[in-house]
Design an enzyme around this catalytic site. Structure first.
Site, PDB file in Angstrom:
ATOM      1  N   LYS A  65       0.860  -1.017  -0.072  1.00 10.50           N
ATOM      2  CA  LYS A  65      -0.015   0.210  -0.120  1.00 10.50           C
ATOM      3  C   LYS A  65       0.813   1.318   0.190  1.00 10.50           C
ATOM      4  O   LYS A  65       0.701   2.234  -0.899  1.00 10.50           O
ATOM      5  CB  LYS A  65      -1.020  -0.112   1.151  1.00 10.50           C
ATOM      6  CG  LYS A  65      -1.778   1.276   1.340  1.00 10.50           C
ATOM      7  CD  LYS A  65      -2.765   1.095   2.386  1.00 10.50           C
ATOM      8  CE  LYS A  65      -3.717   0.081   2.165  1.00 10.50           C
ATOM      9  NZ  LYS A  65      -4.959  -0.187   3.131  1.00 10.50           N
ATOM     10  N   ARG A  76      -2.950   3.127   8.822  1.00 12.96           N
ATOM     11  CA  ARG A  76      -3.347   1.978   8.032  1.00 12.96           C
ATOM     12  C   ARG A  76      -2.085   1.105   8.114  1.00 12.96           C
ATOM     13  O   ARG A  76      -1.164   1.367   7.763  1.00 12.96           O
ATOM     14  CB  ARG A  76      -4.039   2.240   6.501  1.00 12.96           C
ATOM     15  CG  ARG A  76      -5.200   2.716   6.520  1.00 12.96           C
ATOM     16  CD  ARG A  76      -5.474   2.857   5.097  1.00 12.96           C
ATOM     17  NE  ARG A  76      -6.784   3.963   5.012  1.00 12.96           N
ATOM     18  CZ  ARG A  76      -8.023   3.718   4.939  1.00 12.96           C
ATOM     19  NH1 ARG A  76      -8.233   2.439   4.885  1.00 12.96           N
ATOM     20  NH2 ARG A  76      -8.815   4.621   4.743  1.00 12.96           N
ATOM     21  N   GLY A 134      -7.953  -6.942   5.230  1.00  9.35           N
ATOM     22  CA  GLY A 134      -8.743  -6.871   6.288  1.00  9.35           C
ATOM     23  C   GLY A 134      -8.227  -7.784   7.650  1.00  9.35           C
ATOM     24  O   GLY A 134      -8.695  -8.109   8.544  1.00  9.35           O
ATOM     25  N   MET A 137      -5.169  -7.027   9.318  1.00  6.89           N
ATOM     26  CA  MET A 137      -4.493  -6.301  10.206  1.00  6.89           C
ATOM     27  C   MET A 137      -5.584  -4.956  10.603  1.00  6.89           C
ATOM     28  O   MET A 137      -6.584  -4.903   9.980  1.00  6.89           O
ATOM     29  CB  MET A 137      -3.284  -5.942   9.758  1.00  6.89           C
ATOM     30  CG  MET A 137      -2.404  -7.286   9.711  1.00  6.89           C
ATOM     31  SD  MET A 137      -0.652  -6.750   9.376  1.00  6.89           S
ATOM     32  CE  MET A 137      -0.970  -6.380   7.697  1.00  6.89           C
ATOM     33  N   ARG A 159      -3.095  -1.190  -6.443  1.00  7.29           N
ATOM     34  CA  ARG A 159      -2.074  -2.101  -6.624  1.00  7.29           C
ATOM     35  C   ARG A 159      -2.639  -2.910  -7.925  1.00  7.29           C
ATOM     36  O   ARG A 159      -3.416  -2.842  -8.583  1.00  7.29           O
ATOM     37  CB  ARG A 159      -2.307  -3.093  -5.397  1.00  7.29           C
ATOM     38  CG  ARG A 159      -3.591  -3.691  -5.265  1.00  7.29           C
ATOM     39  CD  ARG A 159      -3.811  -4.431  -4.278  1.00  7.29           C
ATOM     40  NE  ARG A 159      -5.370  -4.814  -4.032  1.00  7.29           N
ATOM     41  CZ  ARG A 159      -5.916  -5.218  -3.099  1.00  7.29           C
ATOM     42  NH1 ARG A 159      -5.415  -5.530  -1.785  1.00  7.29           N
ATOM     43  NH2 ARG A 159      -7.228  -5.522  -3.250  1.00  7.29           N
ATOM     44  N   HIS A 179     -15.372  -8.305   1.763  1.00  7.46           N
ATOM     45  CA  HIS A 179     -14.652  -9.206   2.252  1.00  7.46           C
ATOM     46  C   HIS A 179     -14.632 -10.483   1.804  1.00  7.46           C
ATOM     47  O   HIS A 179     -13.813 -11.213   1.527  1.00  7.46           O
ATOM     48  CB  HIS A 179     -14.884  -9.039   3.800  1.00  7.46           C
ATOM     49  CG  HIS A 179     -13.881 -10.246   4.523  1.00  7.46           C
ATOM     50  ND1 HIS A 179     -14.296 -11.348   5.115  1.00  7.46           N
ATOM     51  CD2 HIS A 179     -12.504  -9.920   5.185  1.00  7.46           C
ATOM     52  CE1 HIS A 179     -13.248 -11.836   5.622  1.00  7.46           C
ATOM     53  NE2 HIS A 179     -12.384 -11.151   5.798  1.00  7.46           N
ATOM     54  N   SER A 224      15.100 -42.363 -11.669  1.00  6.04           N
ATOM     55  CA  SER A 224      13.804 -41.570 -11.213  1.00  6.04           C
ATOM     56  C   SER A 224      13.614 -41.431  -9.996  1.00  6.04           C
ATOM     57  O   SER A 224      13.532 -42.217  -9.349  1.00  6.04           O
ATOM     58  CB  SER A 224      12.739 -42.225 -12.038  1.00  6.04           C
ATOM     59  OG  SER A 224      11.495 -41.514 -11.726  1.00  6.04           O
ATOM     60  N   ASN A 247       8.115 -40.007  -2.899  1.00  3.52           N
ATOM     61  CA  ASN A 247       7.303 -40.218  -2.019  1.00  3.52           C
ATOM     62  C   ASN A 247       8.052 -40.924  -0.850  1.00  3.52           C
ATOM     63  O   ASN A 247       7.789 -40.599   0.279  1.00  3.52           O
ATOM     64  CB  ASN A 247       6.064 -41.023  -2.352  1.00  3.52           C
ATOM     65  CG  ASN A 247       5.342 -40.491  -3.513  1.00  3.52           C
ATOM     66  OD1 ASN A 247       5.255 -39.196  -3.524  1.00  3.52           O
ATOM     67  ND2 ASN A 247       4.602 -41.185  -4.618  1.00  3.52           N
ATOM     68  N   CYS A 262       9.293 -39.178 -10.333  1.00  2.00           N
ATOM     69  CA  CYS A 262       7.994 -39.760 -10.394  1.00  2.00           C
ATOM     70  C   CYS A 262       7.133 -39.887  -9.449  1.00  2.00           C
ATOM     71  O   CYS A 262       6.159 -40.378  -9.212  1.00  2.00           O
ATOM     72  CB  CYS A 262       8.036 -41.008 -11.242  1.00  2.00           C
ATOM     73  SG  CYS A 262       8.717 -42.167 -10.310  1.00  2.00           S
ATOM     74  N   TYR A 286      13.493 -34.378 -16.509  1.00  2.09           N
ATOM     75  CA  TYR A 286      11.718 -34.573 -16.985  1.00  2.09           C
ATOM     76  C   TYR A 286      11.246 -34.525 -15.315  1.00  2.09           C
ATOM     77  O   TYR A 286      11.806 -34.992 -14.392  1.00  2.09           O
ATOM     78  CB  TYR A 286      11.342 -35.747 -17.680  1.00  2.09           C
ATOM     79  CG  TYR A 286      11.588 -36.907 -17.262  1.00  2.09           C
ATOM     80  CD1 TYR A 286      10.697 -37.708 -16.551  1.00  2.09           C
ATOM     81  CD2 TYR A 286      12.850 -37.560 -17.500  1.00  2.09           C
ATOM     82  CE1 TYR A 286      10.807 -38.926 -16.067  1.00  2.09           C
ATOM     83  CE2 TYR A 286      12.929 -38.752 -16.731  1.00  2.09           C
ATOM     84  CZ  TYR A 286      12.101 -39.417 -16.215  1.00  2.09           C
ATOM     85  OH  TYR A 286      12.213 -40.793 -15.678  1.00  2.09           O
TER      86      TYR A 286
HETATM   87  C1  PEP Z   1       7.604 -42.826  -4.770  1.00  3.40           C
HETATM   88  O1  PEP Z   1       7.933 -43.440  -3.767  1.00  3.40           O
HETATM   89  O2  PEP Z   1       7.863 -41.708  -5.154  1.00  3.40           O
HETATM   90  C2  PEP Z   1       7.054 -43.538  -5.916  1.00  3.40           C
HETATM   91  C3  PEP Z   1       6.863 -43.003  -6.913  1.00  3.40           C
HETATM   92  O3  PEP Z   1       6.688 -44.874  -5.723  1.00  3.40           O
HETATM   93  P1  PEP Z   1       5.389 -45.419  -5.203  1.00  3.40           P
HETATM   94  O4  PEP Z   1       4.633 -44.190  -4.714  1.00  3.40           O
HETATM   95  O5  PEP Z   1       4.719 -46.310  -5.942  1.00  3.40           O
HETATM   96  O6  PEP Z   1       5.918 -45.875  -3.837  1.00  3.40           O
END
Ligand code: PEP
Ligand code: MG
Length: 887
Positions: free
Chosen positions: A22, A91, A100, A102, A336, A452, A771, A775, A839, A859
């Protein structure tokens, strides 16, 4: 010495870290020669120093004094002067807009001594002067001193009752004067002291209250939701007051240089005659379209149009503004680069390219993957002609269905129990935030697109219909045209049209998805045309490839339509489910090598057919087949269920040999920590012939497809490798088998065990590609069980700020990300042509994609639906350095 205060003439939008959005933009407008009331900004540095030390930083008070003198000279009035008092607004204004969240204190400088002076300034308008004074005591009392707002509300209601009116405007000067006396008593009762009569003391305390509001509950919650860092602090703007409530030739409004909902060109806004800015933003009174101002005050309207065109040309983007007209004189109070819906973001970016204002790189920089994801949301299917209850303003797009709830706390509680709710309020205020976050959508009966509810919902990407003024909201139910809808009844709200339906309306695909599916031409709709154009540019400039995680030919075909350049992960275990379970049971229960080989031989043609279908769908593109990962006992019935069945059978004297054998196997294979047990490469090395059967199926499917003229680019990926020796054993067998069948395929590994990342230099010698299975890498890097922790304690961790977002959703750059960087560097050092992707779920997450780009991956691979988002973000990674927008 640190400079803590900047006059508007000293600032600019480039200084928004210091002056907040602001303050920086007010300075920018003042320096463009636009009519901005005089003022100055106390910096975020001062706020941070104050919050650290609990007191004003040294020298701040004197610096404010100097700037105040300058402000007084510019305004031609002095703060606290009984004859001709200067009033100021105080302000907040952080670097990132927090609407809104603060505090604001208006009319600072009014006291018993100056109230008459204000009346004199306004041509003897006593009523206005006393009304302004009571507003100050109320705002100051509540905000600065924590006096409960209800105490003032109650006194106001009492005064109206005594005057026989229900409207604030029904109170005359004498009544308001009496109300000031009552307000001052309330102030004393709650604070034990008198309302400060010294204007400078009012100013200093107000500044401190704004500093403190940075750490208020609402602000903290909002920052967490919007991922705004907690240590930025807010600037404070002190600006000479101008009044929009001085009669019919005064007013106030909010406007956008283009429609923020659709992106349609042309000024768009709301106006309210004889009102203060807070009345518009709070949605307390229903506004009229800005065009009405052209009829009421043509000169001010024309001036506003010129200013808005100037602002848009200067910022090279959609701007939003707040303005006030005081007795025919236009004042700009804020501007803004305006918030907009996802659809408007794409449409406006493409328009600005057409207008020659920005190039395609910048257009790409100005839209986000999150916005594209939002555009892929479904909308209502109206073919069944659902019952229309009401019509409001289409404030934030989307289709939301849920049970109506009239209170934010109850909405949050019901949502926490897994229920879908729509929060219904007359109008929302910042205290409703937890309910707004928890709800599927928000419905209000009052307020416009700038209320709001609308602003906050758009910011969160949440469906919102506001200003549905035929709806009368009560506690526990609403009525509309004689019909009553009680708490818990289901409604459907359409944030793109503003329609409210009774009951649950089915939802249908978005036009953007239909375009990706090839059933809608890009020329059919300006939004789709904009998406098509910007995405094509993203594809042209991006370095990262985008693949999909897909296990079936349908998913693969969709991924391809959505622009995937191959399959980065086919989880083969799905091929062991459904009607194939009996075959897998035979494999597990096999007592001899012969029985096992026979079971594998029966599985082979099924796997081969699966791969053939996948290769056909991806003709010409690479397909990464991951060998089976989960432990085999996951394909058997759960232990408890089986144990009960066998016990019943045996107690009835009807033992079933098959069930008993299954139970023995489940008991034998039971693991306390299956995620860390016999899975992935370990399983392949322990169960002879299992991986070989899968590799043979890949090879035979490749041969069969090639015979049909299909181009197959198979890649075989080994899961859960922790040591190069594991990979070498599988790789040797794979290459031997493939060679014997005359098929070439790349053989690579997932990097999902921390040890693999740390020994990537060795592992790379046995891998054509890596790869990242982020997870598992997150699970094992943090020691968090993937399936348990998010429900168990992540909410608490988020509250404590241990992380701002779940590390399963967005990559933890410092920890898990470090493992990724080590593996990329050491892998490439050992093998410069190593092809590297990701992946895990993070492959489709915008923030993580930027990390993978920076880390040098080739990728990302993600679920088919997220492929367009990944393409867009990958493109944005390549232009982010050249983008030069003003946000
Ligand atoms: C992972 O672990 O990121 C993975 C792609 O394999 P999954 O999710 O099948 O264990
Ligand atoms: Mg994994």
């Amino acid at each position: 010495m640190t400079k803590y205060v900047y006059d508007f003439a000293e600032g600019s939008k480039e200084l928004k870290d210091l002056l907040g959005g602001k303050g920086g933009n007010l300075a920018e407008m003042a320096n463009l020669g636009l009519p901005v009331p005089p003022g100055f900004t106390v910096t975020t540095d001062a706020c941070r120093a104050y919050l650290r030390g609990g007191d004003e930083p040294f020298g701040l008070a004197d610096e404010i004094g100097l700037h105040l003198e300058r402000l007084e000279r510019q305004a031609g009035r002095r703060l606290g002067d009984p004859a001709d008092p200067l009033l100021v607004s105080v302000r907040s204004g952080a670097k990132f807009s927090m609407p809104g969240m603060m505090e604001t204190i208006l009319n600072v400088g009014l006291s018993d001594a100056t109230v008459a002076g204000l009346a004199a300034q306004t041509g003897g308008d006593d009523r206005f002067a006393w009304d302004s004074y009571r507003r100050l005591i109320q705002m100051f009392g509540r905000t600065v001193c924590g006096v409960p707002g209800e105490a003032f509300e109650q006194a106001l209601d009492d005064a109206k009752r005594a005057a026989g009116t229900t409207d604030d405007l029904g109170l005359d000067a004498a009544a308001l004067r009496g109300l000031v006396t009552r307000y001052r008593e309330i102030f004393r009762e709650h604070t034990g002291r008198d309302f400060p009569q010294d204007a400078r003391e009012q100013l200093d305390q107000s500044i401190r209250a704004v500093f403190n509001s940075w750490n208020g509950e609402r602000a903290v919650l909002y920052r967490r939701q919007e991922h705004i860092p907690a240590d930025l602090g807010t600037a404070v703007n002190i600006v000479a007051m101008v009044f929009g409530n001085l009669g019919p030739d005064s007013g106030t409004g909010v406007a956008f240089t283009r429609d923020p909902a659709t992106g349609a060109p042309g000024v768009y806004g709301d106006y309210l005659a004889n009102a203060q800015g807070e009345d518009v933003v709070a949605g307390i009174r229903n506004t009229v379209p800005l065009q009405q101002l052209a009829a009421d005050d043509k000169r001010a309207y024309d001036e506003l149009m010129v200013i808005m065109a100037k602002l848009e040309a200067h910022y090279r983007d959609l701007c939003d503004i707040e303005f006030t007209i005081e007795r025919g004189k236009l004042w700009m109070l804020q501007t803004r680069v305006g918030k907009r819906t996802a659809a408007a973001a794409f449409v406006i970016a493409a328009q600005l390219v057409d207008e020659g204002v920005i190039d395609l790189d910048e257009a790409l920089h100005r839209v986000t993957g999150a916005q594209l994801a939002q555009l892929m949301f479904p909308a209502f299917d109206l073919t069944q002609a659902p019952e229309r209850l009401a019509r409001g303003i289409a404030a934030s797009p989307g289709a939301a269905v849920g049970a109506v709830v009239f209170d934010a706390k109850r909405a949050a509680a019901r949502a926490a129990r897994g229920e879908r709710v729509i929060l219904v309020r007359r109008e929302t205020n910042p205290d409703d935030l937890p309910g707004m976050i928890a709800a599927q959508g928000i419905l209000t009966s009052r307020g416009g697109k700038t209320s709001h509810a609308a602003v906050v919902a758009r910011g969160m990407g949440k469906t919102c219909v506001c200003g549905a003024d035929r709806i009368e909201v009560h506690d526990g139910h609403f009525t509309v045209d004689g019909r009553t809808v009680a708490e818990g009844d289901v409604v459907s709200i359409d944030g793109s049209t503003g329609t409210v339906y009774l009951g649950a309306v089915p939802v249908q695909e978005s036009p953007v998805v239909r375009y990706f599916e090839g059933t809608l031409s890009p020329d059919a709709d300006p939004l789709v045309a904009a998406v098509d154009r910007i995405l094509a540019h993203a594809d042209k400039v991006r370095r990262l490839g985008v693949r999909a995680n897909a296990d079936t030919e349908d998913d693969a075909a969709r991924a391809r339509r959505f622009g995937a350049q191959g399959i980065g992960l086919c989880r083969t275990e799905h091929m062991f489910l459904g009607e194939r379970r009996p075959l897998v049971e035979r494999l597990i229960l096999a007592g001899t090598d012969d029985e096992r080989d026979k079971a594998l031989a029966d599985l082979l043609p099924l796997q081969r057919a699966d791969f053939e279908r996948l290769f056909e769908a991806m003709n010409g593109l690479p397909v990464t087949i991951r060998l089976i990962d989960p432990p085999l006992h996951e394909f058997l019935p759960p232990l408890d269920e089986l144990a009960v069945r066998v016990a019943l059978e045996e107690s009835r004297g009807e033992p079933d040999g098959h069930d008993r054998a299954l139970l023995d196997a489940v008991q034998r294979m039971h693991e306390e920590n299956p995620m860390l047990g016999l899975r992935g490469v370990r399983l392949g090395l322990v169960v002879p012939g299992l991986f070989a059967m899968q590799i043979r199926a890949v090879a035979e499917a490749t041969i069969a497809c090639r015979e049909r003229g299909i181009t197959v680019r198979p890649e075989i990926m080994v899961p859960l490798v922790g040591a190069v020796q594991e990979l070498e054993a599988v790789r040797e067998e794979a290459l031997r088998l493939l060679g014997s069948l005359g098929v070439q395929a790349r053989v690579g590994t997932m990097i999902e065990v921390p040890r693999a990342a740390l020994t990537a230099g060795e592992i790379a010698r046995a891998a054509d590609f890596f790869s990242f299975g982020t997870n598992d890498l997150t699970q094992m890097g943090w020691g968090f069980s993937r399936d348990d922790v998010e429900g168990a304690f992540f909410t608490r961790y988020l509250e404590l700020g241990i992380f701002g977002v779940s590390p399963f959703e967005s990559i933890d750059r410092d920890g898990v990300g470090r493992l990724v960087r080590i593996a990329v560097d050491e892998g490439r050092r050992a093998r410069p042509d190593l092809h590297i992707g990701v992946c895990g779920e993070h492959g489709g997450d915008p923030a993580s994609i930027h990390f993978f780009h920076d880390a040098g991956l080739d990728y990302v691979s993600c679920s088919p639906f997220r492929v367009p988002v990944a393409r867009l973000e990958a493109g944005r990674c390549s232009v982010v350095a050249t983008g030069s927008d003003s946000r």
